[in-house]
Design an enzyme around this catalytic site. Structure first.
Site, PDB file in Angstrom:
ATOM      1  N   THR A  31      -3.317  -8.317 -13.666  1.00  0.00           N
ATOM      2  CA  THR A  31      -3.001  -8.446 -12.244  1.00  0.00           C
ATOM      3  C   THR A  31      -4.272  -8.692 -11.440  1.00  0.00           C
ATOM      4  O   THR A  31      -5.339  -8.212 -11.817  1.00  0.00           O
ATOM      5  CB  THR A  31      -2.324  -7.139 -11.786  1.00  0.00           C
ATOM      6  N   ARG A  59      12.894  -6.177 -14.082  1.00  0.00           N
ATOM      7  CA  ARG A  59      11.857  -5.154 -13.858  1.00  0.00           C
ATOM      8  C   ARG A  59      10.880  -5.603 -12.756  1.00  0.00           C
ATOM      9  O   ARG A  59      10.373  -6.715 -12.749  1.00  0.00           O
ATOM     10  CB  ARG A  59      11.108  -4.915 -15.163  1.00  0.00           C
ATOM     11  N   VAL A  60      10.597  -4.709 -11.841  1.00  0.00           N
ATOM     12  CA  VAL A  60       9.597  -4.933 -10.799  1.00  0.00           C
ATOM     13  C   VAL A  60       8.525  -3.867 -10.965  1.00  0.00           C
ATOM     14  O   VAL A  60       8.838  -2.694 -11.191  1.00  0.00           O
ATOM     15  CB  VAL A  60      10.240  -4.846  -9.396  1.00  0.00           C
ATOM     16  N   GLY A  61       7.269  -4.257 -10.867  1.00  0.00           N
ATOM     17  CA  GLY A  61       6.173  -3.298 -11.019  1.00  0.00           C
ATOM     18  C   GLY A  61       5.690  -2.766  -9.685  1.00  0.00           C
ATOM     19  O   GLY A  61       6.379  -2.881  -8.659  1.00  0.00           O
ATOM     20  N   THR A 121      -4.155  -1.842 -10.276  1.00  0.00           N
ATOM     21  CA  THR A 121      -3.764  -2.565 -11.493  1.00  0.00           C
ATOM     22  C   THR A 121      -3.599  -1.576 -12.630  1.00  0.00           C
ATOM     23  O   THR A 121      -4.351  -0.608 -12.734  1.00  0.00           O
ATOM     24  CB  THR A 121      -4.795  -3.636 -11.895  1.00  0.00           C
ATOM     25  N   GLY A 122      -2.600  -1.814 -13.470  1.00  0.00           N
ATOM     26  CA  GLY A 122      -2.389  -0.913 -14.590  1.00  0.00           C
ATOM     27  C   GLY A 122      -0.909  -0.776 -14.884  1.00  0.00           C
ATOM     28  O   GLY A 122      -0.093  -1.604 -14.454  1.00  0.00           O
ATOM     29  N   GLY A 169       2.347  -0.185 -14.268  1.00  0.00           N
ATOM     30  CA  GLY A 169       2.986  -0.108 -12.963  1.00  0.00           C
ATOM     31  C   GLY A 169       3.907   1.076 -12.735  1.00  0.00           C
ATOM     32  O   GLY A 169       3.948   1.648 -11.642  1.00  0.00           O
TER      33      GLY A 169
HETATM   34  N1  ASP Z   1       0.585  -3.217 -12.408  1.00  0.00           N
HETATM   35  C1  ASP Z   1       1.173  -4.389 -13.012  1.00  0.00           C
HETATM   36  C2  ASP Z   1       2.611  -4.118 -13.335  1.00  0.00           C
HETATM   37  O1  ASP Z   1       2.919  -3.057 -13.836  1.00  0.00           O
HETATM   38  C3  ASP Z   1       0.494  -4.816 -14.249  1.00  0.00           C
HETATM   39  C4  ASP Z   1      -0.958  -5.075 -14.084  1.00  0.00           C
HETATM   40  O2  ASP Z   1      -1.648  -4.406 -13.323  1.00  0.00           O
HETATM   41  O3  ASP Z   1      -1.441  -5.987 -14.757  1.00  0.00           O
HETATM   42  O4  ASP Z   1       3.412  -4.996 -13.145  1.00  0.00           O
END
Ligand code: ASP
Length: 310
Positions: free
Chosen positions: A177, A205-207, A228-229, A231
């Site tokens: 992300t 799915r939504v993050g 980021t991480g 989600g």
């Molecule tokens: N946070 C994002 C998600 O879970 C993934 C990411 O940070 O790359 O959709």
């Protein structure tokens, strides 16, 4: 106090020097420098924080190395499904989009939702209809594809049919992300985040990335955050707004608030990842609990991009 500050990220995860080539490292630094430079230029010329974060995120969306726009991961159905959000701490306004399949720059659409609609979040076909009305650029879904992402999906699809089981990706667990946070010369704060989500996602799915208060938040006088991480953990902890609350009601510093969330609150929830944040004085914090996080920061007299743990 710095005149202006900006920080960007291109995702966190298992990013190890031994699994990188010199050439790839150079490519990542080059892309981060370009994105950081685009946002810095806006701030240097007296532009607004919201314009700066969009400028940086657009560059990262166009770069196939990151999981946003071109280069986004594949969902289980073999499609790219994109999401993004922006928050302007000056107007305390926000725009968010999810379920996009054809918008070249999701962050531009998030911004249009913020500025040209009375809503905060639009999804799927409705969001794309709104985009058409506002002349945003459309592309075929395959435009977002890269061979690397195709291989990633094949790996997880073949080994296990569960959407969010990152353990099958153990060696290459990486969230790509992108995001940016900025404080302009007038003290305004803004944050923006854009993503393709996680590989093999299913069922709409939504993050956290398009969710205001989870992956993105900005409030003038306090801070701006982009995360980021994993989600689901960031949603359950409402990370971006919790950082603001820790500072606003708990009198924590930016560093304390970010550190507490990333290293103490998220880990028990399996919340691998990190965040970038800037406060009202222009201080920058970029904590992460994974091996690496693509990131960079700039002020009037600093400019640096980083990948691994310090
Ligand atoms: N946070 C994002 C998600 O879970 C993934 C990411 O940070 O790359 O959709």
């Amino acid at each position: 106090m710095s005149k202006y500050s900006i920080a960007i990220h291109g995702g966190a995860g298992t990013i190890l020097p031994e699994e990188m080539t010199r050439d790839l490292e150079r490519q990542f630094h080059g892309a981060l420098e370009e994105a950081l430079g685009a946002g810095k230029k806006v701030l240097e010329n007296g532009g607004k924080a919201a314009d700066a974060v969009v400028a940086s995120v657009e560059v990262l969306e166009e770069c196939p190395l990151f999981n946003a726009g071109k280069g986004a991961v594949f969902a289980h159905n073999g499609r790219h499904i994109l999401e993004a959000s922006i928050m302007d701490g000056a107007a305390q306004d926000a725009g968010a989009v999810a379920g996009l399949q054809h918008i070249r720059n999701p962050i531009r659409l998030a911004r249009a939702v913020m500025e040209k609609s009375q809503h905060v979040m639009l999804i799927g076909a409705g969001a794309e209809a709104f985009a058409r009305e506002h002349n945003l650029e459309f592309v075929g879904n395959e435009w977002f594809s890269t061979d690397f992402r195709k291989r990633q999906l094949a790996l997880i699809r073949d080994s296990q049919e569960v959407a969010l089981d990152h353990s099958v990706l153990e060696k290459q667990k990486k969230f790509g992300t992108v995001g940016a946070v900025a404080r302009d010369q007038f003290g305004n704060l803004a944050a923006a985040t854009s993503t393709g989500g996680v590989t093999n996602k299913r069922w709409g799915r939504v993050g956290d990335s398009p969710l205001i208060g989870c992956g993105t938040y900005a409030e003038n006088g306090v801070a701006a955050v982009s995360a980021t991480g994993y989600g689901e953990a960031f949603i359950r902890r409402a990370v971006a707004h919790d950082l603001i609350a820790r500072m606003k009601y708990g009198q924590q510093t930016l560093e304390q608030a970010g550190h507490g969330l990333v290293h103490q609150e998220l880990l028990p929830l399996g919340g691998e990842g990190g965040l970038i944040a800037v406060d009202a004085r222009g201080n920058i914090s970029m904590p992460f609990n994974s091996d690496g996080m693509y990131r960079g920061y700039a002020t009037a007299d600093q400019f640096e991009t980083l990948i691994y743990q310090p």
